[in-house]
Scaffold this motif. Structure first.
Motif, PDB file in Angstrom:
ATOM      1  N   VAL A 177       0.843  -1.198   0.000  1.00  0.00           N
ATOM      2  CA  VAL A 177       0.000   0.000   0.000  1.00  0.00           C
ATOM      3  C   VAL A 177       0.878   1.247   0.000  1.00  0.00           C
ATOM      4  O   VAL A 177       0.636   2.208  -0.740  1.00  0.00           O
ATOM      5  CB  VAL A 177      -0.955  -0.002   1.212  1.00  0.00           C
ATOM      6  CG1 VAL A 177      -1.685   1.334   1.340  1.00  0.00           C
ATOM      7  CG2 VAL A 177      -1.973  -1.139   1.081  1.00  0.00           C
ATOM      8  N   ARG A 188      -2.436   2.259  -3.203  1.00  0.00           N
ATOM      9  CA  ARG A 188      -3.755   1.679  -3.462  1.00  0.00           C
ATOM     10  C   ARG A 188      -4.296   1.057  -2.191  1.00  0.00           C
ATOM     11  O   ARG A 188      -3.538   0.573  -1.352  1.00  0.00           O
ATOM     12  CB  ARG A 188      -3.685   0.609  -4.563  1.00  0.00           C
ATOM     13  CG  ARG A 188      -3.354   1.142  -5.935  1.00  0.00           C
ATOM     14  CD  ARG A 188      -3.237   0.001  -6.933  1.00  0.00           C
ATOM     15  NE  ARG A 188      -4.517  -0.624  -7.177  1.00  0.00           N
ATOM     16  CZ  ARG A 188      -5.298  -0.371  -8.226  1.00  0.00           C
ATOM     17  NH1 ARG A 188      -4.921   0.524  -9.119  1.00  0.00           N
ATOM     18  NH2 ARG A 188      -6.435  -0.998  -8.400  1.00  0.00           N
ATOM     19  N   THR A 211      -9.340  -3.241  -3.812  1.00  0.00           N
ATOM     20  CA  THR A 211      -9.613  -2.239  -4.836  1.00  0.00           C
ATOM     21  C   THR A 211     -10.786  -2.664  -5.709  1.00  0.00           C
ATOM     22  O   THR A 211     -10.821  -3.799  -6.196  1.00  0.00           O
ATOM     23  CB  THR A 211      -8.367  -2.043  -5.717  1.00  0.00           C
ATOM     24  OG1 THR A 211      -7.271  -1.692  -4.874  1.00  0.00           O
ATOM     25  CG2 THR A 211      -8.589  -0.951  -6.741  1.00  0.00           C
ATOM     26  N   ILE A 240      -4.877  -6.210  -3.193  1.00  0.00           N
ATOM     27  CA  ILE A 240      -3.674  -5.582  -3.737  1.00  0.00           C
ATOM     28  C   ILE A 240      -2.611  -6.618  -4.099  1.00  0.00           C
ATOM     29  O   ILE A 240      -1.842  -6.420  -5.043  1.00  0.00           O
ATOM     30  CB  ILE A 240      -3.118  -4.540  -2.741  1.00  0.00           C
ATOM     31  CG1 ILE A 240      -2.096  -3.639  -3.428  1.00  0.00           C
ATOM     32  CG2 ILE A 240      -2.547  -5.206  -1.502  1.00  0.00           C
ATOM     33  CD1 ILE A 240      -1.658  -2.460  -2.583  1.00  0.00           C
ATOM     34  N   TYR A 294      -3.466  -7.773  -7.472  1.00  0.00           N
ATOM     35  CA  TYR A 294      -3.223  -6.667  -8.398  1.00  0.00           C
ATOM     36  C   TYR A 294      -1.733  -6.591  -8.735  1.00  0.00           C
ATOM     37  O   TYR A 294      -1.344  -6.473  -9.903  1.00  0.00           O
ATOM     38  CB  TYR A 294      -3.691  -5.359  -7.762  1.00  0.00           C
ATOM     39  CG  TYR A 294      -3.261  -4.116  -8.499  1.00  0.00           C
ATOM     40  CD1 TYR A 294      -3.881  -3.732  -9.687  1.00  0.00           C
ATOM     41  CD2 TYR A 294      -2.212  -3.327  -8.009  1.00  0.00           C
ATOM     42  CE1 TYR A 294      -3.482  -2.585 -10.362  1.00  0.00           C
ATOM     43  CE2 TYR A 294      -1.817  -2.182  -8.678  1.00  0.00           C
ATOM     44  CZ  TYR A 294      -2.446  -1.820  -9.849  1.00  0.00           C
ATOM     45  OH  TYR A 294      -2.042  -0.699 -10.517  1.00  0.00           O
TER      46      TYR A 294
END
Length: 315
Positions: A220, A225, A229, A239, A242
């Motif tokens: 983060v 982010r 998300t 995340i 991601y």
């Protein structure tokens, strides 16, 4: 404010007695003989300080608690209250509240924690009063502020990671492992996106569960982010997945340096590379391959100091 005042003196007195007995019992059991004198505040003082827990005094919130700012006798404080509807709506909420309070009292003298200065027992659950956080609260995207937080400078983010590694900061869900044991079974609790997959599947808590969650927090800080998300199809992606997608496309490092740390100087690139490497070690799927939290803290300290060891370039 009117709602709280209408509860009456008798109700507040009963809350004081109920909370006081539970608070004392848990504090004695959890503080291992060490004392931490704290001040007693009245409900009138708390309500005046927060303007009746007015949204204008709101700072941030989590699973069981909400933070407010307020002033009492011209001194600014951080005030942590446990809304009754949040706590009683969860079967484990009441135990989590007192666990949070006891651990806050135990760690209050640590340099990287807000100091617990007092409490008020005249509410359904104790309201805690801490020293003021001068720089504000860290948001879910790694910035300061709740609306469109800006990236903190890289050196500040690195310092935040280092100091939190020395003192993990949410204790409503914390557990103390019995002496001589390295793990225990417990109901899965925590924020989606931050939970260790092995903990999710086995309910087994070890010291490495926190290491995984801290690795997610480092992500983060790196790319700004939220841990979870929203996607275009209304679903959510954590995340870690991601980042994995960026890796598979060979875009992760590029994303970091174009979005997350685009303003760093050349000498800081090495710090970022080491930070990324440590992040992925913390988030290893196999628990055995993760470092211990104390080693994470030591490594972050080395990374922070590495800039001082970098030879000066030609002028």
């Amino acid at each position: 404010m009117k709602f709280w005042r209408n509860k009456g003196k008798e109700r507040r007195k009963q809350w004081f007695l109920d909370n006081g007995s539970t608070f004392l019992k848990e504090l004695i059991a959890g503080c291992n003989g060490k004392t931490n004198p704290i001040q007693s505040f009245s409900s009138d003082q708390i309500l005046k300080a927060t303007n009746g827990f007015d949204p204008s005094r709101y700072v941030t919130s989590d699973l069981y608690y909400t933070w407010f700012t307020g002033s009492i006798e011209d001194r600014s404080y951080m005030i942590k209250m446990f809304p009754e509807e949040k706590v009683r709506g969860d079967g484990d909420g009441i135990g989590a509240v007192y666990n949070d309070i006891v651990i806050s009292a135990r760690v209050t003298n640590h340099s990287n924690f807000l100091k617990l200065l007092g409490c008020c027992l005249e509410f359904p659950f104790p309201v805690l009063v801490f020293e003021h956080a001068e720089n504000g609260a860290l948001g879910h995207q790694g910035g300061i502020g709740s609306k469109d937080p800006e990236f903190l400078p890289w050196d500040v983010r690195l310092k935040v990671a280092k100091e939190i590694a020395n003192a993990l900061s949410d204790f409503s869900l914390a557990l103390t492992l019995p002496e001589g044991k390295s793990q225990m079974e417990d109901q899965v609790m925590g924020w989606p996106g931050y939970l260790d997959p092995s903990y999710l599947h086995t309910n087994i808590v070890t010291e490495y569960v926190d290491v995984y969650s801290f690795g997610i927090f480092m992500m983060v800080l790196l790319i700004g982010r939220h841990g979870m998300t929203p996607r275009s199809d209304v679903r959510f992606i954590d995340i870690r997945n991601y980042v994995r997608g960026l890796q598979e496309k060979g875009e992760f490092i590029e994303t970091i340096f174009k979005v997350g740390v685009r303003d760093i100087v050349e000498a800081e690139r090495c710090q970022v590379d080491k930070f990324v490497e440590l992040t992925f070690r913390c988030c290893e799927k196999s628990v055995e391959n993760r470092p211990k939290m104390i080693d994470v803290a030591k490594e972050l300290k080395r990374i922070e100091r590495s800039l001082d060891d970098t030879p000066a370039g030609p002028r």
